[in-house]
Design a protein around this motif. Sequence first.
Motif, PDB file in Angstrom:
ATOM      1  N   ALA A 189       5.010 -39.434 -20.231  1.00  0.00           N
ATOM      2  CA  ALA A 189       5.089 -39.257 -18.777  1.00  0.00           C
ATOM      3  C   ALA A 189       6.022 -40.293 -18.157  1.00  0.00           C
ATOM      4  O   ALA A 189       6.851 -39.953 -17.305  1.00  0.00           O
ATOM      5  N   ALA A 190       5.908 -41.546 -18.586  1.00  0.00           N
ATOM      6  CA  ALA A 190       6.769 -42.602 -18.033  1.00  0.00           C
ATOM      7  C   ALA A 190       8.232 -42.320 -18.330  1.00  0.00           C
ATOM      8  O   ALA A 190       9.094 -42.495 -17.461  1.00  0.00           O
ATOM      9  N   ALA A 191       8.508 -41.857 -19.549  1.00  0.00           N
ATOM     10  CA  ALA A 191       9.891 -41.536 -19.915  1.00  0.00           C
ATOM     11  C   ALA A 191      10.411 -40.372 -19.077  1.00  0.00           C
ATOM     12  O   ALA A 191      11.548 -40.397 -18.595  1.00  0.00           O
ATOM     13  N   ALA A 192       9.595 -39.351 -18.878  1.00  0.00           N
ATOM     14  CA  ALA A 192      10.018 -38.172 -18.108  1.00  0.00           C
ATOM     15  C   ALA A 192      10.261 -38.525 -16.647  1.00  0.00           C
ATOM     16  O   ALA A 192      11.263 -38.119 -16.054  1.00  0.00           O
ATOM     17  N   VAL A 193       9.352 -39.298 -16.071  1.00  0.00           N
ATOM     18  CA  VAL A 193       9.415 -39.634 -14.652  1.00  0.00           C
ATOM     19  C   VAL A 193      10.449 -40.722 -14.383  1.00  0.00           C
ATOM     20  O   VAL A 193      11.054 -40.763 -13.328  1.00  0.00           O
ATOM     21  N   GLY A 194      10.629 -41.625 -15.357  1.00  0.00           N
ATOM     22  CA  GLY A 194      11.545 -42.741 -15.167  1.00  0.00           C
ATOM     23  C   GLY A 194      10.862 -43.930 -14.517  1.00  0.00           C
ATOM     24  O   GLY A 194      11.426 -44.589 -13.644  1.00  0.00           O
ATOM     25  N   CYS A 195       9.613 -44.191 -14.927  1.00  0.00           N
ATOM     26  CA  CYS A 195       8.879 -45.327 -14.374  1.00  0.00           C
ATOM     27  C   CYS A 195       8.310 -46.155 -15.522  1.00  0.00           C
ATOM     28  O   CYS A 195       8.433 -45.789 -16.688  1.00  0.00           O
ATOM     29  N   ASP A 196       7.670 -47.257 -15.177  1.00  0.00           N
ATOM     30  CA  ASP A 196       7.008 -48.100 -16.168  1.00  0.00           C
ATOM     31  C   ASP A 196       5.720 -47.416 -16.612  1.00  0.00           C
ATOM     32  O   ASP A 196       5.059 -46.754 -15.804  1.00  0.00           O
ATOM     33  N   VAL A 197       5.336 -47.585 -17.864  1.00  0.00           N
ATOM     34  CA  VAL A 197       4.125 -46.944 -18.385  1.00  0.00           C
ATOM     35  C   VAL A 197       2.886 -47.369 -17.594  1.00  0.00           C
ATOM     36  O   VAL A 197       1.942 -46.583 -17.448  1.00  0.00           O
ATOM     37  N   ALA A 198       2.877 -48.557 -17.029  1.00  0.00           N
ATOM     38  CA  ALA A 198       1.739 -49.016 -16.219  1.00  0.00           C
ATOM     39  C   ALA A 198       1.548 -48.155 -14.973  1.00  0.00           C
ATOM     40  O   ALA A 198       0.438 -48.063 -14.443  1.00  0.00           O
ATOM     41  N   GLN A 199       2.632 -47.500 -14.497  1.00  0.00           N
ATOM     42  CA  GLN A 199       2.562 -46.662 -13.294  1.00  0.00           C
ATOM     43  C   GLN A 199       2.009 -45.264 -13.570  1.00  0.00           C
ATOM     44  O   GLN A 199       1.829 -44.487 -12.634  1.00  0.00           O
ATOM     45  N   ILE A 200       1.720 -44.958 -14.809  1.00  0.00           N
ATOM     46  CA  ILE A 200       1.094 -43.676 -15.124  1.00  0.00           C
ATOM     47  C   ILE A 200      -0.411 -43.832 -14.941  1.00  0.00           C
ATOM     48  O   ILE A 200      -1.035 -44.677 -15.581  1.00  0.00           O
ATOM     49  N   ALA A 201      -0.975 -43.048 -14.042  1.00  0.00           N
ATOM     50  CA  ALA A 201      -2.416 -43.069 -13.783  1.00  0.00           C
ATOM     51  C   ALA A 201      -3.038 -42.021 -14.695  1.00  0.00           C
ATOM     52  O   ALA A 201      -3.181 -40.866 -14.329  1.00  0.00           O
ATOM     53  N   LYS A 202      -3.369 -42.455 -15.917  1.00  0.00           N
ATOM     54  CA  LYS A 202      -3.884 -41.505 -16.904  1.00  0.00           C
ATOM     55  C   LYS A 202      -5.363 -41.234 -16.652  1.00  0.00           C
ATOM     56  O   LYS A 202      -6.111 -42.123 -16.255  1.00  0.00           O
ATOM     57  N   SER A 203      -5.750 -39.985 -16.865  1.00  0.00           N
ATOM     58  CA  SER A 203      -7.135 -39.569 -16.662  1.00  0.00           C
ATOM     59  C   SER A 203      -7.820 -39.468 -18.020  1.00  0.00           C
ATOM     60  O   SER A 203      -7.400 -38.684 -18.870  1.00  0.00           O
ATOM     61  N   ILE A 204      -8.870 -40.264 -18.200  1.00  0.00           N
ATOM     62  CA  ILE A 204      -9.617 -40.259 -19.454  1.00  0.00           C
ATOM     63  C   ILE A 204     -11.045 -39.821 -19.134  1.00  0.00           C
ATOM     64  O   ILE A 204     -11.694 -40.392 -18.247  1.00  0.00           O
ATOM     65  N   VAL A 205     -11.504 -38.800 -19.853  1.00  0.00           N
ATOM     66  CA  VAL A 205     -12.821 -38.236 -19.580  1.00  0.00           C
ATOM     67  C   VAL A 205     -13.824 -38.697 -20.643  1.00  0.00           C
ATOM     68  O   VAL A 205     -13.552 -38.626 -21.841  1.00  0.00           O
TER      69      VAL A 205
END
Length: 159
Positions: free
Chosen positions: A37-53
């Motif tokens: 997601a970070a690579a696709a969006v062009g942001c830092d991996v920390a900026q990905i708000a991943k959802s873990i269930v």
Amino acid sequence: MSASLPSVERVRAALAAAGHPDTIEVFPDGTRSAADAAAAVGCDVAQIAKSIVFRAGTRAVLVIASGANRVDMAKIAVAIGLPVRRADGVWVRDTTGFAIGGVSPVGHLAPPILLLDQDLLALDQVWAAAGSPMHVFRSTPAELLRITGAASADVKEEA
């Protein structure tokens, strides 16, 4: 493409109902992992708000975590006051309406117990899954707290 995916449309409707702009974008190469997601969006991996269930009995517990962090199940249990365990992919899909890799913070079939990783609060902008492994939406940590009703908590696994 997104109009034909009911899970993405549920997220779109939930964002609209919460007064959040429709910032959903599609990335055909996929955003399944935080790194993808970070690579696709062009942001830092920390900026990905991943959802873990996780599971707390029959209830889903959704942890919205920084893509840079691993989460600590013991901290989650303390934060919600219930024991938690890992959830398998079939249970996640049946309970949330989303496949792993596309679980959104909003638009669930049944309301989960929600926690937001306090580390996200230091960031200006974040990206979260929008119902499929190819769709994400842009938001802010404050907006995620507002639209989800999540509690902010220390959920990060210590190194």
